[in-house]
Scaffold this active site. Structure first.
Site, PDB file in Angstrom:
ATOM      1  N   GLN A  89      36.589  36.109  50.707  1.00  0.00           N
ATOM      2  CA  GLN A  89      37.310  35.820  49.751  1.00  0.00           C
ATOM      3  C   GLN A  89      38.987  35.461  50.271  1.00  0.00           C
ATOM      4  O   GLN A  89      39.810  35.024  49.877  1.00  0.00           O
ATOM      5  CB  GLN A  89      37.365  36.058  48.462  1.00  0.00           C
ATOM      6  CG  GLN A  89      36.165  35.876  47.690  1.00  0.00           C
ATOM      7  CD  GLN A  89      36.127  36.489  46.395  1.00  0.00           C
ATOM      8  OE1 GLN A  89      37.006  36.941  45.686  1.00  0.00           O
ATOM      9  NE2 GLN A  89      34.964  36.611  45.710  1.00  0.00           N
ATOM     10  N   HIS A 156      38.430  39.554  45.569  1.00  0.00           N
ATOM     11  CA  HIS A 156      39.230  39.495  44.284  1.00  0.00           C
ATOM     12  C   HIS A 156      40.655  39.783  44.748  1.00  0.00           C
ATOM     13  O   HIS A 156      41.251  40.735  44.055  1.00  0.00           O
ATOM     14  CB  HIS A 156      38.704  40.625  43.316  1.00  0.00           C
ATOM     15  CG  HIS A 156      37.391  40.134  42.743  1.00  0.00           C
ATOM     16  ND1 HIS A 156      36.858  40.834  41.594  1.00  0.00           N
ATOM     17  CD2 HIS A 156      36.556  38.940  42.729  1.00  0.00           C
ATOM     18  CE1 HIS A 156      35.941  40.355  41.331  1.00  0.00           C
ATOM     19  NE2 HIS A 156      35.765  39.334  41.973  1.00  0.00           N
ATOM     20  N   TYR A 259      44.345  43.584  29.008  1.00  0.00           N
ATOM     21  CA  TYR A 259      43.470  42.432  28.681  1.00  0.00           C
ATOM     22  C   TYR A 259      42.021  43.122  28.840  1.00  0.00           C
ATOM     23  O   TYR A 259      40.971  42.580  28.762  1.00  0.00           O
ATOM     24  CB  TYR A 259      43.562  41.273  29.726  1.00  0.00           C
ATOM     25  CG  TYR A 259      44.972  40.711  29.006  1.00  0.00           C
ATOM     26  CD1 TYR A 259      44.632  39.626  28.129  1.00  0.00           C
ATOM     27  CD2 TYR A 259      46.100  40.852  29.370  1.00  0.00           C
ATOM     28  CE1 TYR A 259      45.897  38.885  27.526  1.00  0.00           C
ATOM     29  CE2 TYR A 259      47.321  40.447  28.701  1.00  0.00           C
ATOM     30  CZ  TYR A 259      47.070  39.269  27.892  1.00  0.00           C
ATOM     31  OH  TYR A 259      47.936  38.794  27.257  1.00  0.00           O
ATOM     32  N   TYR A 270      26.651  42.420  36.716  1.00  0.00           N
ATOM     33  CA  TYR A 270      25.793  41.673  37.555  1.00  0.00           C
ATOM     34  C   TYR A 270      24.417  42.291  37.600  1.00  0.00           C
ATOM     35  O   TYR A 270      23.388  41.663  37.783  1.00  0.00           O
ATOM     36  CB  TYR A 270      26.224  41.696  38.981  1.00  0.00           C
ATOM     37  CG  TYR A 270      27.318  40.864  39.314  1.00  0.00           C
ATOM     38  CD1 TYR A 270      27.113  39.339  39.046  1.00  0.00           C
ATOM     39  CD2 TYR A 270      28.670  41.148  39.551  1.00  0.00           C
ATOM     40  CE1 TYR A 270      28.375  38.418  39.057  1.00  0.00           C
ATOM     41  CE2 TYR A 270      29.623  40.402  39.708  1.00  0.00           C
ATOM     42  CZ  TYR A 270      29.770  39.039  39.496  1.00  0.00           C
ATOM     43  OH  TYR A 270      30.745  38.163  39.609  1.00  0.00           O
TER      44      TYR A 270
END
Length: 382
Positions: A89, A156, A259, A270
């Site tokens: 990523q 991420h 959060y 997963y």
């Protein structure tokens, strides 16, 4: 702290769509809105875009390429981009303009930066964009922020960037790098939203002033992987983040709030094991909307143009696994939340980025090699 019920977006009805768009092609959302879709050009793994004052775009490609692109598809590569850690990523990420770009020509870019011992971390740099008649370059590149610490893995990073409406502060999403627990660790800046001055210095009114020097940069904590951040017309900050196996979130980001990741999520691990849902831990801020199954949100714009007047003040979100553009209504909902999916447009391809153009059109970038730049307008527009 507000305790809110959760909003679950309805699944979109199946749509017949083609990812081979041609001039005159249209796509119809599940609520009946029809858009024209015009392909402009294609890229090698495009990631982000922003519009320059002259109407051209800056577009990033993950491998480390920054391009100036005209609205008819002509491209000029920008030299001077820092070395990026390209893989997974990681790579070149977001690009935004300094609020005073017309005076100082400064831009901000985010990228995955290589470290020692096979480690990597997100970074944000500011630079002067110098444009010549047939060339362009970045000069005076200054890295103003880095993820701490750099870690192994290639996921991420998040590293989306947004300026506050008054231009006084810069917000950066910092993903938890698939390590989970750093999101609740005040000694590292992974899994946080960061608030800085434009030069990278730390505002003295940030919320976490007594939990260490690094924590002074935090605006909010307990996040996973945030690939969209934007302010609305009321000055409120919104961010979406990918959940694990389910539980993608759209959050109203408030000063000093937590959060909940990885303590709570409306998804599952997963491997299939359960994660407590948000209502079980009211001390954590709950999302205004969430998605099961996931849409894998990427790119976020709060619409303010006149081309789609019915969308003003609402969010447009790209969907990677969702292969869609999602219109989310922002405002008080019947269940007390402040957001809900209103319509979904099946684009037939992973959508990496969405942006509002100077004329109010909606622009989108498809993901991966060959990903195209698309301009979307009302189907009945002249």
């Amino acid at each position: 702290m507000r305790i809110r019920p959760l909003a679950i977006a309805a699944l979109a009805a199946p749509l017949v769509a083609s990812n081979v768009w041609a001039q005159g092609a249209t796509v119809t959302g599940d609520a009946g809105t029809t858009l024209s879709v015009a392909p402009v050009t294609d890229f090698n793994e495009p990631w982000a875009m922003t519009f320059l004052p002259d109407g051209n775009l800056l577009v990033t490609e993950k491998s480390g390429v920054l391009l100036i692109v005209s609205q008819d598809g002509e491209k000029t590569e920008v030299s001077g981009v820092p070395e990026v850690a390209y893989g997974g990523q990681g790579g070149l990420g977001d690009v935004v303009l300094h609020p005073d770009f017309s005076e100082n020509n400064r831009i901000y870019i985010s990228f995955a930066e290589p470290g020692e011992g096979n480690t990597r971390g997100a970074a944000v740099a500011s630079a002067t964009l110098v444009q010549q008649e047939d060339s362009a370059s970045l000069e005076d590149v200054d890295v103003i922020w880095r993820q701490q610490p750099k870690v192994t893995g290639e996921g991420h990073y998040s590293h989306r960037i947004a300026f506050a409406p008054d231009g006084e502060h810069l917000f950066i999403t910092s993903g938890e790098r698939q390590k989970q627990t750093p999101a609740q660790d005040m000694d590292v800046n992974l899994g946080k939203i960061i608030r800085l001055n434009p030069d990278g210095s730390v505002p003295q009114d940030n919320p976490f002033q007594d939990q260490g020097e690094l924590a002074k940069t935090f605006w909010s904590v307990g996040h996973r992987n945030m690939l969209g951040i934007a302010f609305d017309g009321q000055g409120r900050l919104w961010a979406h983040e990918m959940g694990p196996r389910g539980g993608d979130e759209l959050n109203l980001v408030e000063r000093g709030e937590n959060y909940g990741w990885p303590v709570v999520s409306n998804g599952r691990n997963y491997g299939g094991s359960d994660i407590p849902d948000h209502p079980t831990r009211p001390e954590f801020e709950a999302p205004e909307a969430f998605w099961n199954p996931v849409i894998s949100p990427a790119g976020l714009v709060i619409y303010s143009g006149d081309v789609f007047p019915e969308w003003q003040g609402d969010a447009l979100i790209g969907g990677l696994s969702g292969r869609a553009i999602i219109h989310a209504e922002l405002g008080e909902q019947e269940d007390g939340t402040l957001a809900a999916e209103a319509e979904r447009f099946d684009m037939g391809a992973r959508i990496r980025e969405v942006e509002q153009g100077p004329d109010g059109a909606l622009w989108a970038l498809e993901d991966r090699a060959g990903g195209r730049l698309l301009k979307l307008m009302p189907a009945d527009a002249d």
